[in-house]
Design an enzyme around this catalytic site. Sequence first.
Site, PDB file in Angstrom:
ATOM      1  N   LEU A  43      22.052  58.658  -5.801  1.00 50.44           N
ATOM      2  CA  LEU A  43      22.325  59.310  -6.906  1.00 50.44           C
ATOM      3  C   LEU A  43      23.564  60.183  -6.541  1.00 50.44           C
ATOM      4  CD1 LEU A  43      21.632  61.231  -9.394  1.00 50.44           C
ATOM      5  CD2 LEU A  43      20.376  62.889  -7.876  1.00 50.44           C
ATOM      6  N   SER A  44      24.328  60.495  -7.565  1.00 53.05           N
ATOM      7  CA  SER A  44      25.721  61.361  -7.495  1.00 53.05           C
ATOM      8  C   SER A  44      26.321  61.264  -6.389  1.00 53.05           C
ATOM      9  CB  SER A  44      25.126  62.901  -7.569  1.00 53.05           C
ATOM     10  OG  SER A  44      26.144  63.697  -7.905  1.00 53.05           O
ATOM     11  N   ALA A  45      26.596  62.246  -5.316  1.00 54.37           N
ATOM     12  CA  ALA A  45      27.376  62.056  -4.348  1.00 54.37           C
ATOM     13  C   ALA A  45      26.796  60.876  -3.266  1.00 54.37           C
ATOM     14  CB  ALA A  45      27.200  63.186  -3.415  1.00 54.37           C
ATOM     15  N   ALA A  53      28.057  57.997  -5.195  1.00 49.65           N
ATOM     16  CA  ALA A  53      29.433  57.557  -4.767  1.00 49.65           C
ATOM     17  C   ALA A  53      29.402  56.893  -3.565  1.00 49.65           C
ATOM     18  CB  ALA A  53      30.133  58.760  -4.921  1.00 49.65           C
ATOM     19  N   GLU A  72      28.526  68.226  -5.851  1.00 53.81           N
ATOM     20  CA  GLU A  72      27.660  67.730  -6.566  1.00 53.81           C
ATOM     21  C   GLU A  72      27.919  68.320  -8.295  1.00 53.81           C
ATOM     22  OE1 GLU A  72      24.210  65.305  -7.311  1.00 53.81           O
ATOM     23  OE2 GLU A  72      25.754  65.305  -5.680  1.00 53.81           O
TER      24      GLU A  72
END
Length: 407
Positions: free
Chosen positions: A172-174, A177, A378
Amino acid sequence: MQRSNDRLRATFCPYPAPSLAAVGSVGRMRSLSQNISRLAAARAGNPGSPGFIDRLADLPSFGSNPGALRARVHVPADLPPGAPLVVVLHGCTQTAAGYDHGSGWSTLADRHGCALLFPEQVRANNPNLCFNWFVPGDIGRKGGEAESIASMVKAMLDEHDLDRGRVFITGLSAGGAMTAVMLAIYPELFAGGAIIGGLPYGCASDIPEALRQMRERRSADGPSLAAAVRRAASGHEGPWPTLSLWHGTADTTVDVSNMDRLGRQWRHLHGIEDAAPVVTRGPGSEHRTWRAPDGGHLVEEWRIIGMGHGVPLDPTGSDRLGVAGPYMLDVGISSTAHIARSWGLVTQDVAAADLPVRRNLPRLAHSPPPEFVGHHLEDDRVAPPATAPGTIQQTIERALRSAGLMR
């Protein structure tokens, strides 16, 4: 790896300090924010909250660890040789155990027989526990956090005699990425990946650019983004991992255009950028699939209408996975279950049409409102100016509602 104090300070607060007139008010608001965040974390089932059980164990030794990460694992009892491995990357401010509790991965692993690896960030690397997906030294094949994660994967495969052809990664998210990073630089390790609210590999190499990429709506340049992956993959000639992408259309932390860019990046790698997708629309979602000749998906996109920043869940649905809370959003569809099915980890086949998104759900807290929290990677929230006394009560109530602590 030694981290500089300057970089840590910049990661925590890349903006100029507020004026002296605003310091008192900002300090009080941040103090309130911290209390509300702790309550919200408890509601989400983070360590220390009532009813929380840490189902993960430590992997104390796994070889090279230049990124100084922690490794946590869940291996079901009596897991047979040749089982698959799923790598799960948490988002900022989260722990591995908290992310597992919210998303339900260890419950799914017990039911269907797969091993789990949860790389975990530490505050010495990033004060907000974000994986450093934008730092060049952390996202190459040699050195930094990416090499640490690859070392963990190899150690798990050897120690538990797992299937090297069925290694998957999600985040998720960071963490999403960083999932894109791992798929790009170690494509030979992974059969597939799933990115929730993430960003494409190679889009940022410092903090200011990372923030711009998160916030701004940008066009999707498939060829140049794919070229960045090919350069990073060091002449990889084998098949590319499949990719499942998830994003909310109301995400104000990571703009939904990043899903479009990720999709184009990976469709170009698979040679299907101009192919027409199969499109399925539900009451609260749009699902696009680009398929291989054998019918399996190469790239799929789940666009969840009206959802903010977080993991789509359906805790009370047929799969009974996960716990709703901040960044764990009950929207009537279990991304954990669907991702596992798309990888062939779940035996029963459930079509996209059988995974509806419910209408008129209460708006859950994707994040506290922008008045409260100093900036971190984030989230695109910044420290506020001085708040007028007449608005403080309204601000408090908004924060409590956002944290799911007040109706």
